[in-house]
Design an enzyme around this catalytic site. Structure first.
Site, PDB file in Angstrom:
ATOM      1  N   HIS A  71      -1.291 -69.834 -20.306  1.00 38.65           N
ATOM      2  CA  HIS A  71      -1.207 -69.440 -18.979  1.00 38.65           C
ATOM      3  C   HIS A  71      -2.118 -69.980 -18.017  1.00 38.65           C
ATOM      4  CE1 HIS A  71       1.098 -66.003 -20.799  1.00 38.65           C
ATOM      5  NE2 HIS A  71       1.110 -65.607 -19.462  1.00 38.65           N
ATOM      6  N   HIS A  92      -7.413 -63.406 -24.161  1.00 37.91           N
ATOM      7  CA  HIS A  92      -7.945 -64.752 -24.452  1.00 37.91           C
ATOM      8  C   HIS A  92      -9.574 -64.532 -24.086  1.00 37.91           C
ATOM      9  CE1 HIS A  92      -5.055 -67.663 -24.629  1.00 37.91           C
ATOM     10  NE2 HIS A  92      -4.428 -67.498 -23.597  1.00 37.91           N
TER      11      HIS A  92
END
Length: 233
Positions: free
Chosen positions: A147, A196
């Site tokens: 992302h 993450h």
């Protein structure tokens, strides 16, 4: 040093600035990657991920309940579907106005960046964090953040392209700043959602930004040589 010599030195430094910035970003990526290969979460990772959660319940993110939905909406701006749609719209628009080579270059920039990021994920094979509960579903590997990386490639490439078409310095700054803010928000949202490590996101930003800048320098070169259409005024 004379005024003319000072101006020449300033122009020379300006021409090398993007290359130097790319070198710094790639060094940053390499440094983070070296830390990641040691296997244990970096101390900074643990500190920041826990800072986004209530100390008494690590499954609860900080902020009011509605804020979680806002963060999920923001993280969607870096999803494969949204970025693919954005690139498709931009590419077809460039084709429609007769800038086929520019459209193909943008498409190639994003696709090659996405493929390289996937190869990096496979090479490092870092598992997703388990320090806190994940607040959205994920199934891929963790390092570097896709992302963060691909949103940097997409938004910064498009922001730099649009900035080239504007004579006003303030408008150029606005476009590039907007692209940078979108990239920043997407990356931070991944940490907030617990999917993450911060080091994944930092590495994704380093990779994505350097890739966008490299491709932008190539595009400028191809435009000067006539291989890609010049930006419209």
């Amino acid at each position: 040093m004379s005024t003319a010599e000072s101006q020449n030195a300033a122009r020379h430094l300006k021409s090398w600035a993007p290359t130097l910035f790319v070198a710094v970003l790639l060094f940053g990526f390499a440094f983070i990657a070296l830390e990641v290969t040691e296997g244990e979460p970096i101390a900074f990772d643990r500190w920041l991920m826990l800072a986004f959660r209530h100390a008494s319940d690590l499954s609860r993110p900080i902020g009011p309940p509605w804020f979680l939905d806002v963060v999920r909406d923001i993280t969607a701006l870096g999803s494969t579907a949204v970025l693919a749609l954005l690139v498709m719209v931009v590419t077809t628009f460039l084709f429609a106005i007769g800038k086929r080579h520019a459209g193909l270059f943008v498409l190639t920039t994003v696709l090659s960046g996405a493929i390289l990021n996937t190869l990096l994920k496979l090479a490092f094979a870092r598992a997703r964090p388990d320090l806190v509960a994940q607040l959205t579903q994920v199934s891929t590997l963790s390092f570097p953040s896709g992302h963060a990386a691909i949103s940097a490639v997409c938004y910064l490439t498009l922001g730099l392209m649009l900035a080239q078409t504007q004579a006003s310095r303030s408008v150029r700054i606005h476009l590039i700043t907007t692209a940078a803010i979108l990239t920043l928000l997407v990356g931070v949202s991944r940490i907030y959602l617990g999917v993450h490590y911060p080091s994944d996101v930092l590495a994704g930003w380093c990779f994505g930004t350097s890739w966008a800048l490299i491709c932008q320098m190539l595009m400028s070169y191809f435009q000067r040589t006539g291989m890609i259409e010049q930006p419209s005024d």
